[in-house]
Design an enzyme around this catalytic site. Structure first.
Site, PDB file in Angstrom:
ATOM      1  CG  ASP A  95      36.774  47.217  42.786  1.00 23.25           C
ATOM      2  OD1 ASP A  95      37.174  47.195  43.975  1.00 23.25           O
ATOM      3  OD2 ASP A  95      36.666  46.175  42.097  1.00 23.25           O
ATOM      4  CE  LYS A 156      37.750  45.387  38.678  1.00 22.62           C
ATOM      5  NZ  LYS A 156      36.449  45.823  39.229  1.00 22.62           N
ATOM      6  CE  LYS A 184      37.558  42.731  41.276  1.00 19.41           C
ATOM      7  NZ  LYS A 184      36.485  43.513  41.923  1.00 19.41           N
TER       8      LYS A 184
END
Length: 226
Positions: A95, A156, A184
């Site tokens: 991430d 994300k 996400k």
């Protein structure tokens, strides 16, 4: 609230253990939780990746490492090294916080180059953290375009340090990306209602430290409906 009876939240959850004071014992407990509930991953800082990978060796949940977290303001070379080291230590997902200053200044080529290098050099699924609460509508579109071109596997919404996920942002990411990548939602997901709304809007992963509580809420609701 109508909840699909067959909705299984557990495989969508990246269980976050990202507080700055997290200890080795916190990581061990987090790994027990992700294994017990069959979550997708445990999401940890790079210094905890090796321990998490050891704890989850041979088990289904994966290890996700945050890179350039939480500001995204380290250099491209440092982010790439951090990502490569995390993979060497056992991370299977990354991430990565994008460089928000570059985005604000219109340096989308630099942003693209940085993320593309991590995607290409590690060969692992990269989730680009966009920090949506800090971006204008135009910047959101530019960020998504650069990250999609760079080959990310997920977009994300946020680190959780600058505001949390919103249904509107998830829906926007779904619309702009046209379902080409995962989405996400992360930050501030505390209730089952929030989780369901985000999934309904298009989220395919949920970043939260409250996964067990969400599953308890769902179990209680299901029992109440019988």
């Amino acid at each position: 609230m109508n909840i699909p009876a067959d909705l299984d939240l557990a495989p969508l959850i990246d269980h976050a253990v990202l507080h700055p004071t997290a200890t080795a014992e916190d990581i061990r407990q987090g790994c027990e939780i992700v294994d017990r509930y069959h979550f997708a991953t445990i999401c940890v800082a790079p210094c905890h990746v090796r321990l998490a990978a050891e704890q989850l060796y041979g088990k289904r949940p994966q290890v996700c490492a945050v890179i350039g977290f939480p500001t995204g303001a380290t250099t491209a070379a440092v982010k790439l090294y951090e990502a490569q080291e995390a993979v060497e230590n056992g991370a299977t997902e990354l991430d990565v916080v994008i460089n928000l200053g570059w985005l604000k200044a219109g340096q989308t080529d630099d942003l693209h180059r940085e993320i593309a290098a991590i995607v290409e050099e590690t060969g692992k699924p990269v989730k680009a953290i966009l920090e949506m609460s800090l971006l204008t509508p135009n910047e959101k579109e530019l960020a998504v375009a650069a990250c999609l071109d760079a080959g990310v596997a997920f977009l994300k919404t946020s680190t959780g340090w600058q505001g949390g996920a919103t249904v509107a942002d998830v829906a926007l990411l779904q619309q702009i990306s046209r379902g080409r990548v995962g989405i996400k939602a992360a930050g501030g997901i505390r209730t089952l209602e929030q989780a369901i709304a985000l999934v309904t809007a298009g989220a395919t992963r949920l970043g939260t430290s409250r996964g067990p509580a969400l599953l308890r809420q769902q179990a209680e609701m299901n029992q109440g409906n019988h």
